[in-house]
Write an enzyme that holds these catalytic residues in place. Structure first.
Site, mmCIF file in Angstrom:
data_model
loop_
_atom_site.group_PDB
_atom_site.id
_atom_site.type_symbol
_atom_site.label_atom_id
_atom_site.label_comp_id
_atom_site.label_asym_id
_atom_site.label_seq_id
_atom_site.Cartn_x
_atom_site.Cartn_y
_atom_site.Cartn_z
ATOM 1 N N PHE A 138 0.962 -1.042 0.103
ATOM 2 C CA PHE A 138 0.220 -0.095 -0.050
ATOM 3 C C PHE A 138 0.756 1.287 -0.129
ATOM 4 O O PHE A 138 1.545 1.309 0.945
ATOM 5 C CB PHE A 138 -0.943 0.038 1.200
ATOM 6 C CG PHE A 138 -1.705 1.156 1.158
ATOM 7 C CD1 PHE A 138 -3.191 1.177 0.626
ATOM 8 C CD2 PHE A 138 -1.677 2.527 1.803
ATOM 9 C CE1 PHE A 138 -3.929 2.305 0.492
ATOM 10 C CE2 PHE A 138 -2.444 3.305 1.786
ATOM 11 C CZ PHE A 138 -3.541 3.577 1.216
ATOM 12 N N ASP A 223 9.638 2.680 0.938
ATOM 13 C CA ASP A 223 8.470 3.344 1.535
ATOM 14 C C ASP A 223 8.586 3.289 3.072
ATOM 15 O O ASP A 223 8.181 2.201 3.508
ATOM 16 C CB ASP A 223 7.203 2.863 0.992
ATOM 17 C CG ASP A 223 5.970 3.658 1.367
ATOM 18 O OD1 ASP A 223 6.176 4.287 2.552
ATOM 19 O OD2 ASP A 223 4.880 3.441 0.891
ATOM 20 N N LYS A 252 3.467 10.732 7.957
ATOM 21 C CA LYS A 252 2.903 10.335 9.442
ATOM 22 C C LYS A 252 3.799 11.026 10.294
ATOM 23 O O LYS A 252 3.362 12.021 10.671
ATOM 24 C CB LYS A 252 2.811 8.976 9.326
ATOM 25 C CG LYS A 252 1.851 8.075 8.376
ATOM 26 C CD LYS A 252 1.469 6.821 8.783
ATOM 27 C CE LYS A 252 0.789 6.067 7.720
ATOM 28 N NZ LYS A 252 -0.783 6.600 7.912
#
Length: 398
Positions: A138, A223, A252
C-alpha cells in the site's frame, strides 16, 4: 454541539469515504484521548502511526505557536529558516543527501516515482521505463500511488492506471529477479508492509534486492511512511538492515500531526533526476510545517525515542505472544518495535469497535489483522493496560 448532532451533520456534509466509529474525540493528553462525553481512551493507534510523541506535548505546541506568530506560508520561491533547519536535521537523520517536502505520504510516493523515472530518462536518453512493486503493498490513494499498490481492491475502480508496473512477491527474491528487464528503473517496497498485514522484510530479501539494484543500476525506493520515524527501534526501518535505499519516503510521524511528508535521496540520484521545473508544491515545506518537522526531529533525537520504542516494543511483543498462546482465535503474530500485528479469526472490525467501548483505540490491517501502532512514548504499564482492555474485549465477543 452534542455528540449525535456532530455525527449527523458530518454524515450530511462529508463525502462518505470513511466508515467512522460513532465517537467524537475532543482532546488528548500523553497517550490518552478523550471524547466529548469525557470518556478516556488508551490510544494504541496514534492517528495511524502519526502521534509519535503523544498528545498535548508542551514543547512541540510552543514551537508551533511561536511560528504562527511569525510566518505561516511564503511559497517555495523564497527561503525560510524553519525549512532550512528541518531539511538539515532530516538529511542528517536519514543519512541521505537531498530532501523534498510534500503535503502527504501519497505525494512523497509520487515524487519518488517521478525521480526514479527522470533518473532513468537522464541515464538512457528516453522514457518508457518500468517499476517493480510488491503484491499486498500500500503506497497511497492517488493514481500514481495506486499504480504501485499491489491490491486489486484499491485499484480496480480507477483503471487504467499508470502503465509499466509489475508486481513481485514480498520476501520472494526470485520473483523480483524474474521481472527485471533492461526497462526496469526502480524497485519500490515498504520496509515493513503495513496495510498488507504487518510484514517486515526478511534480511536476505532486502539485501538481495539491494544487490540486484546495484548490479543493474536500478533505484531502490523504500516506503517508510508508516514504519519510519523511530517506530521500529531505529529512526528508519531500513537501518535495522545492512542496506541503504536510493530514495526513501516518509510522512505520518514526521510532522507530529501537522500534515507533511517528504522524500529524500542520495546525491547520485539528485544529480540525475528532478531539476527546476520537473516537480513542485505550493504548500510543501512552508515555515509552519518546517517548524513542526524541526521540533519533532529534535525531540525524537534528544529523548532517544527510537531506543525507547525498541525497549517497549520488545515488551509489547512478549505480551502479544502470550495472548496468541492463550487464545485459539489468535493465529499469528509478527512485527518489530512498535509496529506489530496479530492475525485474528474474530471479525477484526468488531474487535476494534468493542475495544472502544472498553476505552481502547485499536485499528486493523488487511482483512484479519489487529494492528498495534501506539505513540512511541508508551511505557510497559500502558502495554499491560492495553492487554487487560483487549482481553475484556475478547470476552465480550466470544
Amino acid at each position: 454541539m452534542d455528540k449525535q448532532t456532530c455525527i449527523n451533520q458530518s454524515e450530511e456534509n462529508l463525502l462518505h469515504t470513511y466508515n467512522r466509529f460513532p465517537l467524537v474525540l475532543d482532546h488528548g493528553k500523553g497517550v490518552y484521548l478523550y471524547d466529548t462525553d469525557g470518556k478516556k481512551y488508551l490510544d494504541f493507534a496514534a492517528g495511524i502511526a502519526v502521534m509519535a510523541i503523544g498528545y498535548d506535548h508542551e514543547e512541540y505546541k510552543e514551537a508551533l505557536k511561536s511560528q504562527i506568530d511569525k510566518l505561516l506560508h511564503i511559497s517555495n520561491l523564497y527561503y525560510s529558516e524553519p525549512l532550512e533547519r528541518a531539511a538539515a536535521r532530516l538529511v542528517k537523520t536519514s543519512r541521505m543527501d537531498r530532501v523534498f517536502f510534500t503535503n502527504s505520504g501519497t505525494e512523497a510516493i509520487e515524487g519518488a516515482v517521478k525521480a526514479a523515472k527522470k533518473y532513468a530518462y537522464t541515464r538512457d536518453g528516453h522514457a518508457g521505463h518500468e517499476i517493480i512493486a510488491m503484491k499486498h503493498s500500500f503506497h497511497g490513494r492517488s493514481i500514481g500511488a495506486l499504480s504501485v499498490t499491489g491490491n486489486e481492491k484499491y485499484q480496480a475502480p480507477f483503471a487504467p492506471l499508470m502503465p509499466g508496473v509489475k508486481f513481485a512477491g514480498y520476501n520472494d527474491l526470485e520473483s523480483v529477479k524474474a521481472l527485471v528487464t533492461e526497462k526496469t528503473c526502480a524497485v519500490i517496497m515498504e520496509t515493513v508492509q503495513g496495510e498488507g498485514g504487518i510484514y517486515p522484510a526478511e534480511p536476505e530479501f532486502l539485501k538481495g534486492i539491494r544487490d540486484l539494484c546495484d548490479r543493474n543500476d536500478i533505484l531502490l525506493i523504500l516506503d517508510e511512511i508508516q514504519c519510519g520515524m523511530g517506530r521500529t527501534g531505529k529512526m528508519f526501518a531500513w537501518m535495522n538492515y545492512d542496506v541503504k535505499p536510493d530514495i526513501v519516503t516518509m510522512a505520518k510521524a514526521l510532522g507530529g500531526g501537522v500534515p507533511v511528508g517528504a522524500f529524500a535521496m542520495t546525491e547520485k540520484v539528485a544529480g540525475k533526476s528532478l531539476a527546476p521545473g520537473d516537480h513542485g508544491t505550493t504548500y510543501g515545506g512552508n515555515p509552519f510545517v518546517g517548524a513542526a518537522v524541526d521540533k519533532m526531529l529534535e525531540i525524537m533525537e534528544r529523548d532517544n525515542l527510537p531506543a525507547h520504542a525498541a525497549k517497549t516494543g520488545a515488551y509489547l511483543y512478549e505480551s502479544l505472544e502470550k495472548l496468541v498462546e492463550k487464545y485459539d482465535f489468535l493465529t499469528a503474530h509478527r512485527g518489530i518495535g512498535l509496529i506489530q500485528g496479530v492475525e485474528c479469526e474474530l471479525p477484526v472490525g468488531q474487535v476494534a469497535a468493542k475495544a472502544l467501548e472498553e476505552g481502547l483505540v485499536l485499528i486493523t490491517a488487511g482483512t484479519n489483522v489487529l494492528r498495534f501502532v501506539p505513540p512511541l512514548i508508551i511505557e510497559t504499564e500502558h502495554v499491560d493496560e492495553m492487554t487487560e482492555k483487549l482481553e475484556k474485549t475478547f470476552a465480550r465477543l466470544q
